[in-house]
Scaffold this active site. Structure first.
Site, PDB file in Angstrom:
ATOM      1  N   SER A 182       0.821  -1.203   0.000  1.00  0.00           N
ATOM      2  CA  SER A 182       0.000   0.000   0.000  1.00  0.00           C
ATOM      3  C   SER A 182       0.856   1.255   0.000  1.00  0.00           C
ATOM      4  CB  SER A 182      -0.904   0.004   1.231  1.00  0.00           C
ATOM      5  OG  SER A 182      -1.544   1.254   1.395  1.00  0.00           O
ATOM      6  N   GLN A 222       0.514  -0.423  -4.823  1.00  0.00           N
ATOM      7  CA  GLN A 222      -0.774   0.268  -4.926  1.00  0.00           C
ATOM      8  C   GLN A 222      -0.543   1.769  -4.812  1.00  0.00           C
ATOM      9  OE1 GLN A 222      -2.256   1.727  -1.855  1.00  0.00           O
ATOM     10  NE2 GLN A 222      -3.797   2.709  -3.115  1.00  0.00           N
ATOM     11  N   TYR A 272      -2.378   5.796  -5.017  1.00  0.00           N
ATOM     12  CA  TYR A 272      -3.471   6.755  -5.134  1.00  0.00           C
ATOM     13  C   TYR A 272      -3.001   7.908  -6.025  1.00  0.00           C
ATOM     14  CZ  TYR A 272      -5.441   4.393  -1.045  1.00  0.00           C
ATOM     15  OH  TYR A 272      -5.953   3.463  -0.186  1.00  0.00           O
ATOM     16  N   THR A 284      -5.643   2.767  -7.344  1.00  0.00           N
ATOM     17  CA  THR A 284      -6.923   2.773  -6.633  1.00  0.00           C
ATOM     18  C   THR A 284      -7.665   4.061  -6.958  1.00  0.00           C
ATOM     19  OG1 THR A 284      -6.039   1.392  -4.866  1.00  0.00           O
ATOM     20  CG2 THR A 284      -8.017   2.661  -4.376  1.00  0.00           C
ATOM     21  N   ARG A 331     -16.279   7.015   8.167  1.00  0.00           N
ATOM     22  CA  ARG A 331     -16.073   5.761   8.899  1.00  0.00           C
ATOM     23  C   ARG A 331     -16.294   6.051  10.378  1.00  0.00           C
ATOM     24  NH1 ARG A 331     -10.648   4.458   5.275  1.00  0.00           N
ATOM     25  NH2 ARG A 331     -11.764   4.550   3.270  1.00  0.00           N
ATOM     26  N   LYS A 359      -8.194  -0.434  -9.536  1.00  0.00           N
ATOM     27  CA  LYS A 359      -8.967  -1.020  -8.446  1.00  0.00           C
ATOM     28  C   LYS A 359     -10.048  -0.044  -7.984  1.00  0.00           C
ATOM     29  CE  LYS A 359      -8.275  -2.954  -3.775  1.00  0.00           C
ATOM     30  NZ  LYS A 359      -9.024  -1.953  -2.988  1.00  0.00           N
ATOM     31  N   HIS A 401     -13.969  -1.068  -1.997  1.00  0.00           N
ATOM     32  CA  HIS A 401     -13.036  -0.669  -0.944  1.00  0.00           C
ATOM     33  C   HIS A 401     -13.398  -1.325   0.382  1.00  0.00           C
ATOM     34  CE1 HIS A 401      -9.677   2.322  -0.851  1.00  0.00           C
ATOM     35  NE2 HIS A 401      -9.757   2.096   0.450  1.00  0.00           N
ATOM     36  N   ARG A 439     -15.798   0.507   2.708  1.00  0.00           N
ATOM     37  CA  ARG A 439     -15.239   1.586   3.516  1.00  0.00           C
ATOM     38  C   ARG A 439     -15.395   2.950   2.870  1.00  0.00           C
ATOM     39  NH1 ARG A 439     -11.547   0.073   7.350  1.00  0.00           N
ATOM     40  NH2 ARG A 439     -10.042   1.715   6.888  1.00  0.00           N
TER      41      ARG A 439
END
Length: 389
Positions: free
Chosen positions: A116, A137, A139, A165, A174, A264, A288, A291
């Site tokens: 990540s 991964q 962003y 992502t 959350r 993703k 996700h 989430r």
């Protein structure tokens, strides 16, 4: 590198649910809820599990299944079983250098590990600890030069796949994190309560807070404060995650990434077609883990339409709600080429470290083997709609 040894908690794990229970006992409440929770009322998170439960396999008998194989390929990479350890942020807060432990277990099982962007261990640390480079991964950030630097670092360690992502244009509410003072207004009392939660778990303090240092975001050390300051991290997320991203930005990624590109966070058939037109190599059908936006489709419900929309032009993977190898088989029968698991390995590494992750992967593989045999299927690559009622 040696890690803190497991200490028995009176439970011998048999399932992913057992690893969840071990994690609940070991972790401070704020960290367990971070793994365990979803957005808003957590309806989509629950639907990810429930809709997979509702999928029914077609049992077939008197077929020659004496030889069965789970070997497959995803984006040109050989997998011993159709499972990938998906990206989980803050991993190294759950266990001592958790990303390294999980990557080692993945390598031993012959499956990929996805690092990540917001991991505790850097991609260089994970790559050095294994002989099979991790996937990375990413962003899309407002500071494109920073993202370009991350892609360069991933390329330098020979990461074969970039997992872009795309479902974090804005961050979902959350509520567990708010209750635990991980986000929102953080008063002096909230900080004290959060600190009390941490120190009331002395084993975690010894193994992770002290033994797992440095607790910084390894891929973001020059941009984000330490991982023990979640409010500051949320400020960085709000400042950096870019809500203006469009499919046109795939061209920018391609300018800086020569490896395979996996997008993703796709749930919609039209979005899937747009992704293919933009030139990606694969998609992950994902919400996700429930989430982000609550009340959207579960992965199991969204998957068939996405598969139908893209045909065989790209590889389609899926995640969300996987609690056993039977769930992997169900998603593959619905059209996925392989599946990513996130919470499953996060719970396992929190409870039992590398051995826990290895146990989860062994359990998934054993479940898949049974499902193949009892559906009359000899290879995971032959799974499809005929395996479902």
């Amino acid at each position: 590198m040696r890690f803190a040894s497991d200490r028995p908690l009176g439970l011998v794990p048999a399932t992913i649910a057992d690893h969840r229970e071990l994690a609940r006992r070991r972790l401070p409440r704020q960290l367990f809820d971070y793994i365990d929770g979803g957005a808003y009322d957590e309806a989509t998170m629950a639907a990810n599990v429930a809709d997979l439960v509702d999928v029914r396999l077609r049992q077939r008998v008197m077929r020659d299944v004496g030889t069965r194989t789970q070997a497959t390929t995803v984006l040109g990479q050989d997998l011993a079983t159709p499972v990938i350890l998906g990206p989980v942020g803050l991993g190294g807060m759950f266990a001592q250098r958790a990303e390294v432990q999980a990557a080692r277990a993945a390598e031993a099982a012959g499956v990929p590990f996805v690092e990540s962007t917001v991991s505790i261990c850097s991609i260089e640390e994970v790559a050095e600890a294994t002989t099979r480079p991790p996937w990375f991964q990413l962003y899309v950030m407002r500071d494109r030069s920073y993202a370009e630097g991350l892609m360069a670092r991933a390329a330098k360690v020979a990461s074969p796949v970039l997992v872009l992502t795309v479902d974090l244009a804005v961050v979902g509410a959350r509520h567990r994190d708010t209750r635990n003072a991980m986000v929102g207004e953080v008063t002096a009392w909230a900080k004290a309560r959060r600190g009390l939660d941490l120190v009331s778990h002395p084993q975690w303090v010894r193994d992770v807070a002290i033994g797992g240092k440095p607790l910084t975001f390894g891929n973001l050390t020059d941009a984000v404060p330490g991982a023990s300051t979640p409010d500051q991290f949320r400020d960085w997320v709000d400042a950096q995650f870019d809500p203006s991203v469009t499919w046109d930005d795939i061209a920018w990624v391609r300018q800086h990434w020569d490896g395979k590109l996996l997008v993703k966070g796709v749930l919609d058939a039209e979005d899937a077609r747009r992704a293919v037109d933009a030139g990606v190599d694969g998609l992950v059908v994902s919400n996700h883990g429930g989430r982000q936006l609550d009340a959207v489709a579960s992965s199991a419900r969204a998957l068939p339409a996405v598969v139908e929309a893209v045909g065989d032009r790209v590889e389609v993977l899926a995640d969300g709600g996987i609690r056993s190898g039977l769930d992997v088989v169900k998603l593959m029968a619905l059209g996925a080429r392989a599946c990513l698991i996130g919470r499953g390995w996060a719970w396992a590494v929190a409870g039992q470290g590398e051995a826990g992750v290895a146990h989860v992967l062994e359990g998934l593989k054993a479940d898949i083997d049974v499902a193949l045999g009892l559906t009359g299927t000899t290879s995971v690559e032959d799974l499809g709609p005929d395996n479902l009622l």
